[in-house]
Scaffold this active site. Structure first.
Site, PDB file in Angstrom:
ATOM      1  N   LYS A   6       0.846  -1.214   0.000  1.00 23.36           N
ATOM      2  CA  LYS A   6       0.000   0.000   0.000  1.00 23.36           C
ATOM      3  C   LYS A   6       0.872   1.251   0.000  1.00 23.36           C
ATOM      4  CE  LYS A   6      -1.388   1.438   4.255  1.00 23.36           C
ATOM      5  NZ  LYS A   6      -1.060   2.812   4.669  1.00 23.36           N
ATOM      6  N   ASN A   7       1.922   1.252   0.803  1.00 23.61           N
ATOM      7  CA  ASN A   7       2.742   2.466   0.946  1.00 23.61           C
ATOM      8  C   ASN A   7       3.677   2.698  -0.228  1.00 23.61           C
ATOM      9  OD1 ASN A   7       1.400   2.907   3.276  1.00 23.61           O
ATOM     10  ND2 ASN A   7       3.103   2.409   4.644  1.00 23.61           N
ATOM     11  N   ARG A  30      -7.856  -0.722   5.873  1.00 26.35           N
ATOM     12  CA  ARG A  30      -7.092   0.334   5.182  1.00 26.35           C
ATOM     13  C   ARG A  30      -5.829  -0.238   4.551  1.00 26.35           C
ATOM     14  NH1 ARG A  30      -6.260   5.775   8.331  1.00 26.35           N
ATOM     15  NH2 ARG A  30      -5.078   5.983   6.403  1.00 26.35           N
ATOM     16  N   ARG A  32       1.519  14.112  13.629  1.00 30.19           N
ATOM     17  CA  ARG A  32       1.823  13.906  12.210  1.00 30.19           C
ATOM     18  C   ARG A  32       1.837  15.219  11.404  1.00 30.19           C
ATOM     19  NH1 ARG A  32       0.030   8.544  10.741  1.00 30.19           N
ATOM     20  NH2 ARG A  32       1.418   8.695   8.964  1.00 30.19           N
ATOM     21  N   CYS A  37      -3.616  12.057  13.871  1.00 25.91           N
ATOM     22  CA  CYS A  37      -4.286  10.744  13.816  1.00 25.91           C
ATOM     23  C   CYS A  37      -3.962  10.036  15.131  1.00 25.91           C
ATOM     24  CB  CYS A  37      -3.817   9.947  12.602  1.00 25.91           C
ATOM     25  SG  CYS A  37      -2.215   9.200  12.812  1.00 25.91           S
ATOM     26  N   ASP A  67       6.056   0.288  11.765  1.00 23.62           N
ATOM     27  CA  ASP A  67       4.794  -0.352  11.370  1.00 23.62           C
ATOM     28  C   ASP A  67       4.736  -1.814  11.780  1.00 23.62           C
ATOM     29  OD1 ASP A  67       4.445   1.467   8.222  1.00 23.62           O
ATOM     30  OD2 ASP A  67       4.176   2.040  10.308  1.00 23.62           O
TER      31      ASP A  67
HETATM   32  C1  EPZ Z   1       4.850   6.856   6.383  1.00 19.57           C
HETATM   33  O1  EPZ Z   1       4.085   7.838   7.038  1.00 19.57           O
HETATM   34  C2  EPZ Z   1       3.959   5.620   6.298  1.00 19.57           C
HETATM   35  N1  EPZ Z   1       2.777   5.930   5.498  1.00 19.57           N
HETATM   36  C3  EPZ Z   1       3.561   5.178   7.700  1.00 19.57           C
HETATM   37  O2  EPZ Z   1       2.826   3.982   7.583  1.00 19.57           O
HETATM   38  C4  EPZ Z   1       4.833   4.891   8.505  1.00 19.57           C
HETATM   39  O3  EPZ Z   1       4.479   4.548   9.821  1.00 19.57           O
HETATM   40  C5  EPZ Z   1       5.746   6.139   8.494  1.00 19.57           C
HETATM   41  O4  EPZ Z   1       6.019   6.535   7.147  1.00 19.57           O
HETATM   42  C6  EPZ Z   1       7.074   5.877   9.194  1.00 19.57           C
HETATM   43  O5  EPZ Z   1       7.725   4.805   8.566  1.00 19.57           O
HETATM   44  C7  EPZ Z   1       2.877   5.953   4.160  1.00 19.57           C
HETATM   45  O6  EPZ Z   1       3.938   5.724   3.592  1.00 19.57           O
HETATM   46  C8  EPZ Z   1       1.625   6.258   3.404  1.00 19.57           C
HETATM   47  P1  EPZ Z   1       6.878  10.280   8.297  1.00 19.57           P
HETATM   48  P2  EPZ Z   1       4.575   9.384   7.021  1.00 19.57           P
HETATM   49  O7  EPZ Z   1       6.609  11.548   7.558  1.00 19.57           O
HETATM   50  O8  EPZ Z   1       5.325   9.659   5.769  1.00 19.57           O
HETATM   51  C9  EPZ Z   1       7.569  13.498  11.641  1.00 19.57           C
HETATM   52  C10 EPZ Z   1       1.036   2.548   7.873  1.00 19.57           C
HETATM   53  O9  EPZ Z   1       0.891   1.855   8.868  1.00 19.57           O
HETATM   54  N2  EPZ Z   1       7.275  14.494  10.604  1.00 19.57           N
HETATM   55  O10 EPZ Z   1       8.004   9.403   7.838  1.00 19.57           O
HETATM   56  O11 EPZ Z   1       3.412  10.231   7.333  1.00 19.57           O
HETATM   57  C11 EPZ Z   1       6.359  12.650  11.998  1.00 19.57           C
HETATM   58  O12 EPZ Z   1       5.565  13.302  12.970  1.00 19.57           O
HETATM   59  C12 EPZ Z   1       1.456   3.989   8.005  1.00 19.57           C
HETATM   60  O13 EPZ Z   1       0.940   2.127   6.705  1.00 19.57           O
HETATM   61  C13 EPZ Z   1       7.379  15.856  10.909  1.00 19.57           C
HETATM   62  O14 EPZ Z   1       7.698  16.225  12.040  1.00 19.57           O
HETATM   63  O15 EPZ Z   1       5.571   9.386   8.233  1.00 19.57           O
HETATM   64  C14 EPZ Z   1       6.983  11.387  12.536  1.00 19.57           C
HETATM   65  O16 EPZ Z   1       7.356  11.589  13.884  1.00 19.57           O
HETATM   66  C15 EPZ Z   1       1.237   4.486   9.405  1.00 19.57           C
HETATM   67  N3  EPZ Z   1       7.112  16.777   9.952  1.00 19.57           N
HETATM   68  C16 EPZ Z   1       8.254  11.236  11.707  1.00 19.57           C
HETATM   69  O17 EPZ Z   1       8.506  12.533  11.137  1.00 19.57           O
HETATM   70  C17 EPZ Z   1       6.757  16.407   8.675  1.00 19.57           C
HETATM   71  O18 EPZ Z   1       6.540  17.300   7.826  1.00 19.57           O
HETATM   72  C18 EPZ Z   1       8.124  10.230  10.574  1.00 19.57           C
HETATM   73  O19 EPZ Z   1       6.976  10.584   9.842  1.00 19.57           O
HETATM   74  C19 EPZ Z   1       6.665  15.024   8.375  1.00 19.57           C
HETATM   75  C20 EPZ Z   1       6.937  14.088   9.345  1.00 19.57           C
END
Ligand code: EPZ
Length: 422
Positions: A22-23, A399, A121, A116, A307
């Site tokens: 999915k990702n 999802r 996030r 969420c 994850d």
């Molecule tokens: C991706 O989410 C995945 N989703 C998530 O999978 C996964 O848990 C996550 O990466 C971490 O591996 C998809 O790929 C669609 P991040 P993403 O931006 O990109 C902080 C699932 O179960 N951050 O890598 O949204 C954030 O708060 C889902 O399939 C900022 O501070 O995660 C977090 O602490 C759940 N500012 C960290 O970075 C930003 O602008 C990592 O978040 C962006 C992120």
């Protein structure tokens, strides 16, 4: 509301075929906004998040059709219409349309995703990077209003934190920008690599694949002729089914996997006493003589995936000893703990560190899913809990897991989806 009923299952056996990731599919769908041709995507996982993203593409004027797992997405008539809150709030990854819409139309309006269950996030890093590329961004009424009347220009961008969709959003924007973009401290997940590989086949020059530094030479707003792409196997779905075999201490086989995408998951299962036999597209889990406790810390790829944290926590309740799990990516990704406690698990939390006592007999009961991966952990716990377990709010599961009950039934689990009597 549907719920899943799981009976105690002493052992699993057999083989299950893993779906596309999915990702990985979500950023490929976002990439279709950059295309001048109809994009063909094979091995698409049929899960709710994909349906939601396709609905968003449709709302923007794109068209799609499918033949089983192959999807054809045509965005020749797409417009830069608002990506509204009702869609974006149901699926945060909708933010992935921001970079491509801005790159193609020089202006777009996308709802802020909001928080969420697992954390606040934010998307600040996505926005800062686009501003570095010349975008003017105003947040108003819960929406991102982004403009780049001269088009996006290449820039040198250092991400303060490693962000998966942040990296993907900016790669997609940079593909159509004017000149070179350097990304430093970017994500290295296999899904990020697939985005780059697909763009390279479309003629975009990208170097540094699989590293934390990428260089992208944009086409200066020339749309792309995208190649047929086959979505990579879902390493998290694969890890989840390995944990289903592990928690019941069974011998099972997974097909259609990419072993090199799940090295840390494999490593931790070996540490817990299991054996794994690989081919280049399958893995067989062999029973552990004794399930050993584990220590793990979640980290960005290639570290242990956040994850998979909830699934390993459920597994750790069966280890012979105390396990320690530290969640370093999200500030609230222990929502499954309270539900596991209700099943009799012995887990203590100290900030973002969980200590899980092993040798615990879990009791089946009614539990509630809170987020995608937490819900899969509750299903795993239900496999070995005494009696039967009902997992509610399984829209979280739907999802990201295609045909979960059917796949587990093929492995011998006593699991069915039921409707709540009104
Ligand atoms: C991706 O989410 C995945 N989703 C998530 O999978 C996964 O848990 C996550 O990466 C971490 O591996 C998809 O790929 C669609 P991040 P993403 O931006 O990109 C902080 C699932 O179960 N951050 O890598 O949204 C954030 O708060 C889902 O399939 C900022 O501070 O995660 C977090 O602490 C759940 N500012 C960290 O970075 C930003 O602008 C990592 O978040 C962006 C992120």
């Amino acid at each position: 509301m549907d719920y899943i009923n799981i009976q105690n299952t002493s052992e699993l056996a057999g083989c299950v075929r893993i779906s596309g990731a999915k990702n990985a599919a979500l950023p490929l769908l976002a990439m279709s906004i950059l295309a001048k041709n109809e994009m063909r995507i094979e091995n698409m996982p049929i899960v709710a998040d994909i349906k939601t993203f396709l609905k968003l593409i449709g709302l923007l004027g794109g068209e799609f059709r499918s033949q089983e797992g192959t999807f054809f997405v045509d965005t020749k008539n797409i417009l830069s219409k608002p990506a509204t809150y009702d869609i974006v709030k149901t699926m945060r990854a909708s933010i992935l349309v921001l970079g491509p819409l801005l790159a193609r139309f020089k202006e777009c309006k996308v709802s802020l995703p909001g928080g969420c269950a697992i954390g606040q996030r934010p998307v600040d890093l996505h926005l800062k990077a686009l501003e570095a590329m010349g975008a003017n961004i105003i947040i108003e009424g819960g929406y991102i209003h982004a403009k780049a009347p001269q088009g996006l220009k290449g820039a040198s961008i250092i991400f303060d934190k490693i962000t998966v969709t942040g990296t993907e959003n900016i790669i997609l924007a940079a593909a159509l920008a004017r000149g070179k973009t350097r990304l430093i401290n970017c994500a290295k997940e296999p899904e990020v690599v697939q985005v780059c590989e697909t763009l390279i086949k479309a003629g975009v020059e990208i170097s540094g694949l699989g590293t934390s530094e990428l260089e992208i030479i944009g086409t200066n707003a020339q749309l792309l002729d995208l190649p047929t792409t086959r979505v990579i196997p879902d390493r998290i779905e694969a890890g989840t089914y390995l944990c289903a075999g592990a928690i019941t201490n069974s011998e099972i086989k997974l097909e259609n996997i990419e072993p090199t995408h799940m090295e840390f998951i494999n490593k931790k299962l070996l540490e817990m006493g299991y054996s794994l036999e690989f081919t280049n597209s399958s893995v067989k889990l062999l029973k552990a003589k004794e399930i050993l406790p584990v220590e793990l810390v979640t980290a960005e790829y290639p570290g242990f995936p956040t994850d998979m944290q909830a699934q390993f926590m459920a597994l750790a309740t069966q280890a012979k000893g105390t396990s320690i799990i530290e969640e370093r990516l999200f500030e609230n990704r222990f929502m499954h703990v309270s539900e596991l406690l209700r099943m009799g698990a012995k887990i203590s939390l100290n900030g973002n560190i969980a200590s899980i006592t092993g040798n615990t007999t879990l009791e089946g009961t009614e539990v509630m899913a809170t987020d995608l991966r937490a819900s899969s952990a509750l299903v795993l716990a239900g496999l070995i809990a005494k009696g039967s377990t009902q997992v509610h709010r399984i829209y979280h599961l739907d999802r990201g897991y295609a045909n979960l009950e059917q796949k587990l039934r093929e492995l011998g689990a006593k699991i069915e989806r039921k409707s709540q009597e009104k």
